[in-house]
Scaffold this motif. Structure first.
Motif, PDB file in Angstrom:
ATOM      1  N   LEU A 120       0.810  -1.214   0.000  1.00 28.33           N
ATOM      2  CA  LEU A 120       0.000   0.000   0.000  1.00 28.33           C
ATOM      3  C   LEU A 120       0.846   1.268   0.000  1.00 28.33           C
ATOM      4  CD1 LEU A 120      -2.874  -1.059   2.427  1.00 28.33           C
ATOM      5  CD2 LEU A 120      -3.039  -0.708  -0.038  1.00 28.33           C
ATOM      6  N   CYS A 121       2.110   1.150  -0.376  1.00 26.68           N
ATOM      7  CA  CYS A 121       2.962   2.333  -0.469  1.00 26.68           C
ATOM      8  C   CYS A 121       2.360   3.338  -1.454  1.00 26.68           C
ATOM      9  CB  CYS A 121       4.356   1.942  -0.949  1.00 26.68           C
ATOM     10  SG  CYS A 121       5.345   1.155   0.309  1.00 26.68           S
ATOM     11  N   GLU A 181      -2.837  -2.219  10.328  1.00 29.65           N
ATOM     12  CA  GLU A 181      -2.498  -3.076   9.194  1.00 29.65           C
ATOM     13  C   GLU A 181      -2.196  -2.250   7.947  1.00 29.65           C
ATOM     14  OE1 GLU A 181      -1.334  -6.392   7.414  1.00 29.65           O
ATOM     15  OE2 GLU A 181      -1.897  -6.255   9.533  1.00 29.65           O
ATOM     16  N   ALA A 182      -2.955  -1.200   7.720  1.00 28.68           N
ATOM     17  CA  ALA A 182      -2.679  -0.331   6.576  1.00 28.68           C
ATOM     18  C   ALA A 182      -1.324   0.345   6.722  1.00 28.68           C
ATOM     19  CB  ALA A 182      -3.787   0.711   6.440  1.00 28.68           C
ATOM     20  N   TYR A 183      -1.008   0.769   7.942  1.00 23.55           N
ATOM     21  CA  TYR A 183       0.286   1.417   8.194  1.00 23.55           C
ATOM     22  C   TYR A 183       1.432   0.429   7.989  1.00 23.55           C
ATOM     23  CZ  TYR A 183       3.826   4.255  10.534  1.00 23.55           C
ATOM     24  OH  TYR A 183       4.960   4.983  10.821  1.00 23.55           O
ATOM     25  N   ARG A 184       1.262  -0.810   8.468  1.00 22.61           N
ATOM     26  CA  ARG A 184       2.290  -1.833   8.253  1.00 22.61           C
ATOM     27  C   ARG A 184       2.615  -1.987   6.770  1.00 22.61           C
ATOM     28  NH1 ARG A 184      -1.093  -4.881  11.985  1.00 22.61           N
ATOM     29  NH2 ARG A 184      -0.075  -4.917  14.029  1.00 22.61           N
ATOM     30  N   ALA A 203       1.012   2.402   3.859  1.00 22.19           N
ATOM     31  CA  ALA A 203       0.077   3.474   3.512  1.00 22.19           C
ATOM     32  C   ALA A 203       0.260   4.681   4.423  1.00 22.19           C
ATOM     33  CB  ALA A 203      -1.362   2.973   3.609  1.00 22.19           C
ATOM     34  N   GLU A 204      -0.204   5.831   3.927  1.00 22.02           N
ATOM     35  CA  GLU A 204      -0.361   7.014   4.767  1.00 22.02           C
ATOM     36  C   GLU A 204      -1.757   6.924   5.378  1.00 22.02           C
ATOM     37  OE1 GLU A 204      -0.734  11.866   4.269  1.00 22.02           O
ATOM     38  OE2 GLU A 204       0.439  10.724   2.801  1.00 22.02           O
ATOM     39  N   GLY A 218       3.395   6.732  13.075  1.00 22.08           N
ATOM     40  CA  GLY A 218       3.125   7.678  12.001  1.00 22.08           C
ATOM     41  C   GLY A 218       1.669   7.745  11.617  1.00 22.08           C
ATOM     42  N   ILE A 219       0.791   7.125  12.392  1.00 20.91           N
ATOM     43  CA  ILE A 219      -0.646   7.177  12.100  1.00 20.91           C
ATOM     44  C   ILE A 219      -1.210   8.499  12.611  1.00 20.91           C
ATOM     45  CG2 ILE A 219      -2.886   6.116  12.560  1.00 20.91           C
ATOM     46  CD1 ILE A 219      -1.401   3.434  12.872  1.00 20.91           C
TER      47      ILE A 219
END
Length: 417
Positions: free
Chosen positions: A198-199, A235-238, A241-242, A257-258
């Motif tokens: 998700l980068c 999970e999105a951050y892992r 993703a931003e 960083g969330i």
């Protein structure tokens, strides 16, 4: 998990929490800070997520913890000196087998040496090799606050950040620049070397319950805990993703960083989401249980009495409806919770919401027997189009992992905005 003959017993815990680091090799480099005592459990947390962990120690670190402790923690021999095996090249040469050098804790002394290319401990030798080969390096500082604030230390940190080295923490408390918490370190390592599917994606999540004020003391709310939303954000951050999460829980993800936005009422949450969506998000995951009704709150506490209390309600704005109208290009995932209905009726109502609200995906669950406020759930994912439904049962972290697989496919498939 099945035991392998001659396998170190520590490795019996491998992948018991997740497989987010499966197939990854982490070298944990430990220097002479008292925070070195934290690395025993840190190493085991990486193993619980599937990683192979090897430890390298400076002589000063050996004054804090015995190498046998890290041998126990990792299941591998500890490197306390460079030998004819040229361990630094084995792990971090151009053909090295390690995925990450994590220096935790890192003292001011070690930071200065690495920044200056000085190579007089096993840890600094590993650092020089990894940096020279362009391999990922992460550093977790720990020292007294005055040392951390020294201009040379700050200059060294900025210098190394310019080389692409990521720093985790420190956390300033009690006059000490303390090592970041293990949960934070693990999360940042997962983001650095785990799935990077998700980068470049921007994900907005609503989570938990809202609360509608009756007076300055009383509120109307629901049983939603926000656990699912929190797990989705993690999970999105892992996965790179931003991530921004809108909820009424404060500082859940301190140090990560969330991005967190506080919103208490349905009105505040709707306004916050619409404002954020103007910043070019790829997807909205609307997992919050947003109030359907609100009222005009009394400015003073309503006095208790024997005659009961009557309240007059009005409907709230519909966040998903407004988001879809204002931002037709954004993917939207909705959630549908029902209570006391059979599965067929649950899925029928979820399908109607999916179609009527223009959603790309909806998550349905029946909460009368669990799911709301619990650590596990039983859900069904329904999609726009002809894709078959998916049923998932298990912990909310497991559900978030599967959901994020589906969301990744949604964001990377043809027809993406």
């Amino acid at each position: 998990m099945p035991q392998i003959p001659n396998e170190h017993p520590t490795l019996w815990i491998k992948s018991t929490k997740s497989e987010s680091l499966k197939g990854k090799t982490i070298v944990l480099a430990v220097t002479g800070s008292i925070a070195a005592v934290r690395t025993i459990e840190l190493a085991r947390e990486f193993i619980r997520r599937g990683a192979d962990v090897h430890a390298v120690m400076s002589e000063a670190a050996g004054w804090i913890i015995n190498p046998m402790a890290l041998h126990y923690a990792t299941g591998n021999d500890v490197i306390t000196g460079i030998t004819g095996k040229v361990e630094h090249v084995e792990f971090f040469g151009n053909l090295g087998r390690a995925d990450l050098l994590l220096i935790a804790p890192a003292t001011a002394n070690t930071l200065g040496k690495i920044a200056s290319g000085i190579d007089d401990t096993p840890v600094t030798t590993f650092a020089t090799t990894a940096i020279g080969a362009g391999k990922p390096v992460m550093i977790v500082p720990a020292m007294h606050e005055d040392m951390y604030n020294h201009p040379a230390v700050m200059e060294n940190i900025e210098k190394m950040k310019g080389w692409g080295i990521n720093f985790i923490g420190p956390k300033i408390e009690e006059g000490i620049a303390k090592i970041a918490g293990n949960d934070e370190i693990v999360l940042e390592v997962e983001r650095e070397i785990g799935k990077r599917t998700l980068c470049g994606k921007k994900i907005l999540i609503t989570s938990g319950s809202t609360a509608e004020p009756i007076d300055p003391i009383r509120i109307l709310t629901n049983r939603a805990s926000g656990k699912t939303g929190n797990e989705l954000a993690l999970e999105a951050y892992r996965r790179g993703a931003e991530v921004t999460i809108v909820h009424r829980n404060k500082i859940v993800f301190s140090g990560s960083g969330i991005n967190e936005i506080f919103a208490e009422t349905a009105e505040q949450m709707t306004d916050a989401v619409l404002g954020e969506l103007a910043k070019d998000y790829d997807i909205l995951i609307s997992s919050a249980a947003i109030a359907d009704y609100t009222l005009d709150a009394s400015e003073q506490k309503i006095k208790s009495g024997e005659n009961g209390l009557e309240l007059s309600f009005r409907t709230t704005r519909k966040l998903i409806k407004e988001a879809r109208q204002a931002y037709p290009q954004v993917k939207i995932v909705g959630f549908k919770a029902e209570a006391g209905v059979e599965t067929d009726e649950l899925l029928k109502r979820a399908k109607q919401t999916l179609e009527n609200s223009g959603l790309d995906m909806i998550v349905a669950n029946e909460v009368s027997k669990g799911g709301m406020g619990t650590d596990s759930n039983n859900i069904t994912i329904l999609y726009s189009g002809n894709k078959d439904n998916i049923c998932i049962e298990g912990s909310k972290s497991h559900i978030a992992n599967i959901l994020m697989d589906e969301i990744t496919e949604l964001l990377t498939s043809k027809g993406e905005k």
